[in-house]
Motif scaffolding. Structure first.
Motif, PDB file in Angstrom:
ATOM      1  N   VAL A  95       0.691  -1.110   0.001  1.00  0.00           N
ATOM      2  CA  VAL A  95      -0.028   0.077   0.250  1.00  0.00           C
ATOM      3  C   VAL A  95       0.800   1.084  -0.132  1.00  0.00           C
ATOM      4  O   VAL A  95       2.003   1.294   0.535  1.00  0.00           O
ATOM      5  N   GLY A  96       0.514   2.247  -0.809  1.00  0.00           N
ATOM      6  CA  GLY A  96       1.143   3.455  -0.570  1.00  0.00           C
ATOM      7  C   GLY A  96      -0.004   4.681  -0.833  1.00  0.00           C
ATOM      8  O   GLY A  96      -0.972   4.433  -1.331  1.00  0.00           O
ATOM      9  N   THR A  97       0.407   5.752   0.030  1.00  0.00           N
ATOM     10  CA  THR A  97      -0.578   6.773   0.042  1.00  0.00           C
ATOM     11  C   THR A  97       0.448   8.146  -0.048  1.00  0.00           C
ATOM     12  O   THR A  97       1.734   8.188  -0.058  1.00  0.00           O
ATOM     13  N   ASP A  98      -0.427   9.493   0.079  1.00  0.00           N
ATOM     14  CA  ASP A  98       0.223  10.612   0.039  1.00  0.00           C
ATOM     15  C   ASP A  98       1.266  10.857   1.290  1.00  0.00           C
ATOM     16  O   ASP A  98       2.231  11.226   1.138  1.00  0.00           O
ATOM     17  N   SER A  99       0.646  10.200   2.395  1.00  0.00           N
ATOM     18  CA  SER A  99       1.446  10.329   3.524  1.00  0.00           C
ATOM     19  C   SER A  99       2.729   9.628   3.579  1.00  0.00           C
ATOM     20  O   SER A  99       3.601  10.075   3.728  1.00  0.00           O
ATOM     21  N   SER A 100       2.771   8.614   2.956  1.00  0.00           N
ATOM     22  CA  SER A 100       3.736   7.539   3.180  1.00  0.00           C
ATOM     23  C   SER A 100       4.664   8.101   1.941  1.00  0.00           C
ATOM     24  O   SER A 100       6.058   7.999   2.296  1.00  0.00           O
ATOM     25  N   TYR A 101       4.290   8.715   0.977  1.00  0.00           N
ATOM     26  CA  TYR A 101       5.319   9.111  -0.171  1.00  0.00           C
ATOM     27  C   TYR A 101       6.128  10.531   0.544  1.00  0.00           C
ATOM     28  O   TYR A 101       7.273  10.441   0.419  1.00  0.00           O
ATOM     29  N   ARG A 102       5.545  11.208   1.360  1.00  0.00           N
ATOM     30  CA  ARG A 102       6.214  12.202   2.170  1.00  0.00           C
ATOM     31  C   ARG A 102       7.305  11.629   3.178  1.00  0.00           C
ATOM     32  O   ARG A 102       8.398  12.255   3.279  1.00  0.00           O
ATOM     33  N   PHE A 103       6.816  10.948   4.009  1.00  0.00           N
ATOM     34  CA  PHE A 103       7.556  10.250   5.118  1.00  0.00           C
ATOM     35  C   PHE A 103       8.591   9.303   4.495  1.00  0.00           C
ATOM     36  O   PHE A 103       9.722   9.588   4.908  1.00  0.00           O
ATOM     37  N   GLU A 104       8.490   8.758   3.202  1.00  0.00           N
ATOM     38  CA  GLU A 104       9.488   8.088   2.831  1.00  0.00           C
ATOM     39  C   GLU A 104      10.729   8.946   2.563  1.00  0.00           C
ATOM     40  O   GLU A 104      11.785   8.483   2.415  1.00  0.00           O
ATOM     41  N   ARG A 105      10.498  10.104   1.846  1.00  0.00           N
ATOM     42  CA  ARG A 105      11.481  11.134   1.623  1.00  0.00           C
ATOM     43  C   ARG A 105      11.960  11.934   2.699  1.00  0.00           C
ATOM     44  O   ARG A 105      12.885  12.691   2.445  1.00  0.00           O
ATOM     45  N   GLY A 106      11.333  12.059   3.809  1.00  0.00           N
ATOM     46  CA  GLY A 106      11.982  12.728   5.150  1.00  0.00           C
ATOM     47  C   GLY A 106      11.388  13.991   5.345  1.00  0.00           C
ATOM     48  O   GLY A 106      11.076  14.726   4.377  1.00  0.00           O
ATOM     49  N   VAL A 107      10.853  14.079   6.428  1.00  0.00           N
ATOM     50  CA  VAL A 107       9.868  15.310   6.911  1.00  0.00           C
ATOM     51  C   VAL A 107      10.788  15.993   8.009  1.00  0.00           C
ATOM     52  O   VAL A 107      11.674  15.501   8.606  1.00  0.00           O
TER      53      VAL A 107
END
Length: 208
Positions: A95-107
């Motif tokens: 599963v992938g979401t807008d949230s995971s996309y951002r967290f995968e790249r570091g916040v």
């Protein structure tokens, strides 16, 4: 505005009116807001209430605790998750979401509180209601930012063109970096918190 994912829960639909960050139990069931996911494993970080998981941390919320037209009390969660752990969990759950996309790249770790406060302010302005005082923070002291040594000779050698030291300082300052110390040989640079994930080495600074 801040590129920081948040999650809002209906406080009255949370068992015990609380959230607990923990590892999932082996084969623990979880119903996401949409779609299906495999049974959870202890490698999965979940946001749970007193009885069950209500979200997979940084990835997707669960059915049963979401906000609806009947919601009167909100619990707003703002967090920072390890990018590598988010990537592994997304692959495992498929599963992938807008949230995971951002967290995968570091916040920005230091932006967690700021994002929560900004969202809460907007919610009150748009939807009305009142804001509870204070916040619950499980990480009040973020780790210190790493300092990087930038050698002038290395900058010229890798970049291929001589960059005057004052120009290098101006460029780095414009990016939010702080020059901790400057000498004829090098600069000691501290990247801003929102660049801690991609400004890690001397070469990263030279690229900028």
């Amino acid at each position: 505005e801040l590129n920081h994912p948040l999650h809002a829960f209906d406080l009255n639909r949370l068992a015990g009116k609380q959230i607990v960050v923990r590892r999932a139990k082996d084969k623990e069931p979880f119903k996401p807001l949409y779609g299906e996911v495999p049974p959870l494993t202890p490698e999965t970080l979940v946001i749970a209430d007193a009885e069950r998981p209500v979200a997979v941390g940084g990835i997707i919320g669960g059915a049963g605790s979401e906000v609806s037209e009947a919601t009167t009390d909100l619990l707003l969660e703002s967090a920072c998750f390890d990018p590598a752990a988010i990537r592994r969990t997304c692959r495992r759950l498929k599963v992938g979401t807008d949230s995971s996309y951002r967290f995968e790249r570091g916040v920005d770790l230091e932006g967690v509180d700021r994002a929560s406060a900004r969202a809460a302010k907007l919610i009150v302005e748009v939807a009305g209601g009142s804001l509870c005082k204070g916040l619950l923070d499980s990480n009040p002291k973020p780790p210190a930012l790493k300092e990087i040594i930038l050698r002038h000779a290395r900058l010229t050698g890798l970049y291929g063109v001589e960059i005057p030291p004052h120009t290098a300082r101006e460029v780095l300052a414009a990016l939010g970096c702080k020059v901790v110390r400057a000498s004829d040989e090098d600069l000691v640079v501290r990247p801003p918190s929102w660049r801690r994930h991609d400004l890690r080495r001397e070469a990263d600074l030279i690229e900028e």
